[in-house]
Design a protein around this motif. Structure first.
Motif, PDB file in Angstrom:
ATOM      1  N   HIS A 364       0.819  -1.210   0.000  1.00 37.91           N
ATOM      2  CA  HIS A 364       0.000   0.000   0.000  1.00 37.91           C
ATOM      3  C   HIS A 364       0.859   1.268   0.000  1.00 37.91           C
ATOM      4  O   HIS A 364       0.898   2.010  -0.976  1.00 37.91           O
ATOM      5  CB  HIS A 364      -0.947  -0.071   1.210  1.00 37.91           C
ATOM      6  CG  HIS A 364      -1.939   1.036   1.292  1.00 37.91           C
ATOM      7  ND1 HIS A 364      -2.680   1.284   2.406  1.00 37.91           N
ATOM      8  CD2 HIS A 364      -2.306   1.975   0.398  1.00 37.91           C
ATOM      9  CE1 HIS A 364      -3.461   2.320   2.195  1.00 37.91           C
ATOM     10  NE2 HIS A 364      -3.256   2.762   0.987  1.00 37.91           N
ATOM     11  N   HIS A 369       1.279   4.641  -2.737  1.00 42.17           N
ATOM     12  CA  HIS A 369       1.390   6.049  -2.285  1.00 42.17           C
ATOM     13  C   HIS A 369       2.743   6.675  -2.634  1.00 42.17           C
ATOM     14  O   HIS A 369       2.805   7.753  -3.216  1.00 42.17           O
ATOM     15  CB  HIS A 369       1.196   6.129  -0.774  1.00 42.17           C
ATOM     16  CG  HIS A 369      -0.235   6.085  -0.366  1.00 42.17           C
ATOM     17  ND1 HIS A 369      -0.947   7.210  -0.009  1.00 42.17           N
ATOM     18  CD2 HIS A 369      -1.105   5.057  -0.255  1.00 42.17           C
ATOM     19  CE1 HIS A 369      -2.178   6.878   0.311  1.00 42.17           C
ATOM     20  NE2 HIS A 369      -2.308   5.570   0.170  1.00 42.17           N
ATOM     21  N   HIS A 544      -4.048   1.024  -6.333  1.00 41.84           N
ATOM     22  CA  HIS A 544      -4.341   1.613  -5.030  1.00 41.84           C
ATOM     23  C   HIS A 544      -5.735   1.219  -4.573  1.00 41.84           C
ATOM     24  O   HIS A 544      -5.934   0.796  -3.425  1.00 41.84           O
ATOM     25  CB  HIS A 544      -4.185   3.142  -5.039  1.00 41.84           C
ATOM     26  CG  HIS A 544      -4.510   3.717  -3.705  1.00 41.84           C
ATOM     27  ND1 HIS A 544      -5.694   4.349  -3.429  1.00 41.84           N
ATOM     28  CD2 HIS A 544      -3.831   3.671  -2.518  1.00 41.84           C
ATOM     29  CE1 HIS A 544      -5.713   4.688  -2.154  1.00 41.84           C
ATOM     30  NE2 HIS A 544      -4.598   4.290  -1.577  1.00 41.84           N
ATOM     31  N   ASN A 548      -6.737  -0.776  -1.159  1.00 40.86           N
ATOM     32  CA  ASN A 548      -7.095   0.199  -0.122  1.00 40.86           C
ATOM     33  C   ASN A 548      -8.605   0.303   0.081  1.00 40.86           C
ATOM     34  O   ASN A 548      -9.145  -0.244   1.029  1.00 40.86           O
ATOM     35  CB  ASN A 548      -6.540   1.577  -0.493  1.00 40.86           C
ATOM     36  CG  ASN A 548      -6.861   2.622   0.546  1.00 40.86           C
ATOM     37  OD1 ASN A 548      -6.243   2.662   1.588  1.00 40.86           O
ATOM     38  ND2 ASN A 548      -7.853   3.462   0.300  1.00 40.86           N
ATOM     39  N   ILE A 667      -6.496   8.960  -0.484  1.00 41.90           N
ATOM     40  CA  ILE A 667      -6.714   8.537   0.917  1.00 41.90           C
ATOM     41  C   ILE A 667      -5.767   7.409   1.250  1.00 41.90           C
ATOM     42  O   ILE A 667      -5.383   6.657   0.363  1.00 41.90           O
ATOM     43  CB  ILE A 667      -8.186   8.107   1.162  1.00 41.90           C
ATOM     44  CG1 ILE A 667      -8.482   7.922   2.647  1.00 41.90           C
ATOM     45  CG2 ILE A 667      -8.562   6.874   0.369  1.00 41.90           C
ATOM     46  CD1 ILE A 667      -8.584   9.205   3.427  1.00 41.90           C
TER      47      ILE A 667
HETATM   48 FE   LIG Z   1      -4.236   4.632   0.519  1.00 40.40          FE
END
Ligand SMILES: [Fe+2]
Ligand SMILES: CCCCC/C=C\C/C=C\C/C=C\C/C=C\C/C=C\CCC(=O)O
Length: 667
Positions: A364, A369, A544, A548, A667
């Motif tokens: 993740h 990110h 992502h 996520n 996020i």
């Molecule tokens: Fe995330």
């Protein structure tokens, strides 16, 4: 000479309008004209007006604008300016768009070039050369690389989100939602704490006491089935972390099977020969220093799980080894499905705790990110707003710099969430990130390569694999469409200096010299470029979302299924009691925080933009529009296929339904 209709479009989110006045100029190839008007842009409005210009401006190239304030500086979010020009009637007028999608602050003059995408070099008249040089100089001043921690990809130079340029900050509604839900989450933790103080906390069912807010249907199913072996196996294919499983090509060296377990050896070898032996190896965690939380030592393992795949597609664990062998300790025990049920359950819980670490830190944080942040900073520093690749990528980089800056100040920071409740916290998490960075390859970010390397192609029950490959192909066709519109051949790619510097800035600077792990330092062909861009967009969107959104809410809400920390050492014998299990799993406070943060990060985002559905139009002309609309049609077809497939499944796999995939990492 002529009549111009001018439209000024202002953003529609809070505070987009401005009480300041805006002055405009039209800049043509031959001359420029100041428009004798001053408007006050209103939020969500398109403001139109017509003007006569006496000079011959020639073809329009720029609109210049300046915001003038008397006392109060009031930033304005300008979407775009559109101009229709005609010497006869406005009905026959030609439309020229000047995209902005930026905050206009201060009172400097801002130049918006018309939307046609130009690469450096093919702008034969050098008309835009000076503009793009000044633009990039300014961006390099605003977007600087920084080393947050050695051994990790570089990040944006910002100690808090307040240091970020306004254009990459959360808009007001996103900010208030993000901060508001955290406060709501913390209030719920307090209520849960009060409630649990009155009750006992000594059986697995006691986790029900805190399992009462924001439960998804799947989270309830997790609560029901988390002890089942097929449910445990399912999660490695289609759960929160589908990135670790691989088909075995030999029995792993670390798996030391004692003589008395000859039967197991035979079974493993048979499955290996049949091609249906799989493994999940958490060796990356070996030797990581565990956290100390409120003075209490936490513990970590580095398990290996061997699975067999049944003909019906179920993946079943065959054996778990919690620690790799080490010369100074006895041979680590092997845990089996035939062990006493609590022993086997605790071994599986240890695996899920290790999976929590690699999921959040490697799959993740690092591989989505932090990679997206490298793309974002390099894009801002190297590609002019007029560049076609800037126009292609920018919608997929929205909000990433701010969410990552927040992660560095609140989540993985000193005293952050990891330090508070995760057993890799207190520095181990940074070491996991460093190790994961050191072995991060380009191939592992490209599903056709990664899934082939992991031997996961052609497995009907591997739903993530199926959907990810379909989406990779769809994104690849989209990228090909845009690239072929702007690059007539490989030579144009090779001679595009902005593009080449973007590529080397990513590999050599952002990723600190990742060419030995397969990342390119230059693009030699359109095919090279398309592959890399597909990887960028896939990472920022599909990958992502796949690991996520939604999933944290589903898979992390029932804490025993994915414990954030372990408070006792891994078992070394098969004598396991319920007291040992409860003393090992997170305590109430840790479990409450895990649920809250998982909900906070996994819940549906109120201002979510689905893949490809951004409203900003950076390109002009019918070519890019047709490519984008074909992309959206292909996504819609896939959406329908996935919905139809899911109707026949006990456990629908919905994460990669295109309508649920977010257009960027927010996020
Ligand atoms: Fe995330
Ligand atoms: C204990 C559960 C932790 C689960 C999350 C772990 C890793 C997530 C990886 C990436 C998330 C990226 C960004 C998150 C940004 C902000 C931090 C979240 C909460 C902050 C709390 C606060 O603001 O006080």
């Amino acid at each position: 000479m002529g009549r111009y209709r001018v439209r000024v479009a202002t953003g529609s989110f809070a505070f987009s309008g401005s009480t300041n006045q805006v002055q405009l100029w039209l800049v043509g190839q031959r001359a420029e004209a100041e428009l004798g008007l001053q408007l006050r842009p209103t939020r969500g409005q398109m403001e139109d007006f017509e003007v006569d210009v006496s000079e011959d401006l020639g073809p329009l190239r720029f609109v210049k604008l300046r915001k003038i304030h008397l006392l109060l500086k009031d930033a304005w979010f300008c979407n775009h300016i559109t101009v229709w020009v005609s010497e006869k009637s406005m009905e026959e007028a030609k439309e020229i768009v000047f995209p902005c999608y930026k905050w206009v602050q201060g009172d400097a003059i801002i130049c918006l070039p018309e939307a046609t995408a130009w690469m450096m070099g093919n702008d034969v008249q050098d008309l835009f050369q000076k503009h793009r040089e000044e633009e990039l100089e300014e961006r390099r001043r605003l977007y600087r690389w920084a080393t947050w921690k050695k051994g990790l990809p570089l990040s944006i130079d910002a100690t808090s989100e307040k240091d970020l340029p306004l254009d990459v900050r959360f808009h007001e509604n996103k900010k208030s939602d993000f901060e508001g839900t955290l406060i709501a989450g913390m209030m719920k933790i307090i209520l849960k704490r009060i409630y649990t103080l009155l009750n006992s906390w000594n059986s697995l069912e006691d986790f029900d006491q805190i399992f009462w807010f924001s439960k998804s249907t799947l989270a309830k199913k997790v609560r029901q089935s988390w002890k089942d072996d097929d449910f445990f196996g399912y999660q490695f294919l289609n759960g929160v972390n589908p990135t670790l499983l691989r088909r075995s090509t030999s029995l792993p060296n670390r798996l030391v099977i004692p003589k008395e377990a000859e039967g197991l050896q035979v079974q493993l070898e048979r499955k290996l020969q049949e091609g249906c032996l799989f493994e999940a190896d958490f060796s990356l965690l070996d030797g990581i220093q565990p956290n100390v939380i409120q003075g209490k030592k936490q513990y970590l393992a580095a398990p290996l799980v061997m699975f067999k795949m049944e003909p019906d597609g179920k993946l079943l664990p065959m054996v778990i080894q919690l620690q790799p062998p080490c010369s100074s300790s006895p041979v680590p025990p092997l845990f089996l499905p035939s062990d006493p049920s609590l022993t086997w359950l605790l071994a599986k819980a240890w695996v899920k705790n290790s999976d929590f670490q690699l999921h959040e830190l490697q799959a993740h944080l690092l591989k989505t990110h932090l990679m997206a942040e490298v793309f974002a900073v390099a894009t801002m520093r190297c590609l002019s707003g007029m560049h076609p690749i800037f126009k292609l990528l920018i919608p997929h980089l929205r909000y990433t710099l701010e969410i990552n800056t927040r992660a560095r100040t609140k989540l993985i920071s000193d005293g952050g969430i990891f330090d508070q409740v995760v057993n890799t916290g207190g520095g181990g998490h940074l070491e996991v990130l460093r190790r994961a960075t050191a072995c991060l390859t380009y191939r592992s970010l490209c599903p056709p390569d990664d899934l082939a390397d992991r031997g996961l192609l052609g497995i009907p029950s591997a739903l993530y694999v199926h959907d990810a490959l379909r989406l990779w192909d769809i994104i690849s066709r989209y990228v090909n469409g845009i690239v072929h519109l702007h690059y007539s051949g490989d030579k144009v790619v090779q001679s595009d200096l902005e593009l080449q510097s973007w590529c080397s800035e990513i590999t050599e600077i952002g990723l600190c010299g990742a060419q030995d792990r397969g990342f390119p330092v230059s693009f030699q062909s359109r095919a090279d470029l398309c592959h890399f861009l597909t990887m960028c967009i896939f990472t920022c969107t599909v990958q992502h979302t796949g690991i996520n959104q939604g999933q944290q809410i589903d898979w992390y809400a029932w804490v025993p299924n994915a414990p954030c920390t372990m408070r006792q050492p891994p078992p070394t014998t098969k004598d396991v009691t319920l007291e040992m299990v409860m003393a090992t799993l997170p305590n109430v406070q840790q479990a409450c925080l895990q649920m809250t943060i998982a909900w906070h990060l996994g819940r549906f985002q109120p201002d979510m933009v689905p893949l490809g559905q951004h409203k900003e139009e950076y390109f002009s002309g019918s070519g890019p529009k047709a490519v984008l609309s074909h992309f959206l049609e292909e996504l819609d077809t896939l959406e329908k296929e996935i919905v139809a497939r899911n109707k026949n499944l006990d456990l629908p796999y919905e994460y990669l339904q295109p309508s649920r995939i977010e257009n960027s990492i927010t996020i």
